[in-house]
Design a protein around this motif. Structure first.
Motif, PDB file in Angstrom:
ATOM      1  N   UNK A   1      -9.158   5.080   7.040  1.00 37.10           N
ATOM      2  CA  UNK A   1      -9.838   4.288   6.000  1.00 37.10           C
ATOM      3  C   UNK A   1      -9.947   5.144   4.654  1.00 37.10           C
ATOM      4  N   UNK A   2     -10.002   6.633   4.907  1.00 36.06           N
ATOM      5  CA  UNK A   2     -10.095   7.420   3.847  1.00 36.06           C
ATOM      6  C   UNK A   2      -8.643   7.595   3.007  1.00 36.06           C
ATOM      7  N   UNK A   3      -7.533   7.567   3.753  1.00 41.76           N
ATOM      8  CA  UNK A   3      -6.311   7.564   3.135  1.00 41.76           C
ATOM      9  C   UNK A   3      -6.029   6.020   2.243  1.00 41.76           C
ATOM     10  N   UNK A   4      -6.507   5.140   2.868  1.00 39.34           N
ATOM     11  CA  UNK A   4      -6.350   3.697   2.455  1.00 39.34           C
ATOM     12  C   UNK A   4      -7.080   3.719   0.998  1.00 39.34           C
ATOM     13  N   UNK A   5      -8.612   4.340   1.208  1.00 43.41           N
ATOM     14  CA  UNK A   5      -9.326   4.271  -0.168  1.00 43.41           C
ATOM     15  C   UNK A   5      -8.806   5.286  -1.174  1.00 43.41           C
ATOM     16  N   UNK A   6      -8.165   6.128  -0.833  1.00 39.90           N
ATOM     17  CA  UNK A   6      -7.543   7.297  -1.857  1.00 39.90           C
ATOM     18  C   UNK A   6      -6.188   6.644  -2.369  1.00 39.90           C
TER      19      UNK A   6
END
Length: 82
Positions: free
Chosen positions: A63-68
Motif C-alpha cells: 500500500x505504501x509503494x502504491x501510494x508513493x
C-alpha cells in the motif's frame, strides 16, 4: 505446523512463557485496532501469529509503494500531455 517443523520442534522441546500463544489484534494496530476493546483480541499460536504479522507487513508495504507511485504516475501523465 507442517510448514515450520523447526519452530514446532522448539515449541515442544523448549516451552517457555510466551512461546506457544500470542495475543493478536483482529483489527491490526496499524489500522486502528490498538484502541479497541478486548473483543479485538484473540489468541493465536506463535507460528500463525508470525505468518499473520508478516502478511500484514507485506500488505502495508504494498500500500505504501502504491501510494508513493501514484503521484509519480500523475506527474508523468501531466508531462506527457504537455
Amino acid at each position: 505446523f507442517a510448514s515450520s517443523p523447526a519452530s514446532l520442534r522448539r515449541l515442544v522441546t523448549d516451552p517457555v512463557a510466551g512461546s506457544l500463544w500470542h495475543a493478536d489484534h483482529v483489527i491490526p494496530v496499524a489500522q486502528g485496532g490498538g484502541q479497541c476493546s478486548l473483543l479485538n483480541l484473540r489468541s493465536l499460536c506463535v507460528i500463525c501469529h508470525a505468518r499473520k504479522t508478516k502478511r500484514e507487513a507485506q500488505d502495508r508495504a504494498a500500500a505504501r509503494h502504491a501510494a508513493e507511485a501514484a503521484p509519480r504516475a500523475a506527474e508523468t501523465a501531466i508531462l506527457q500531455d504537455a
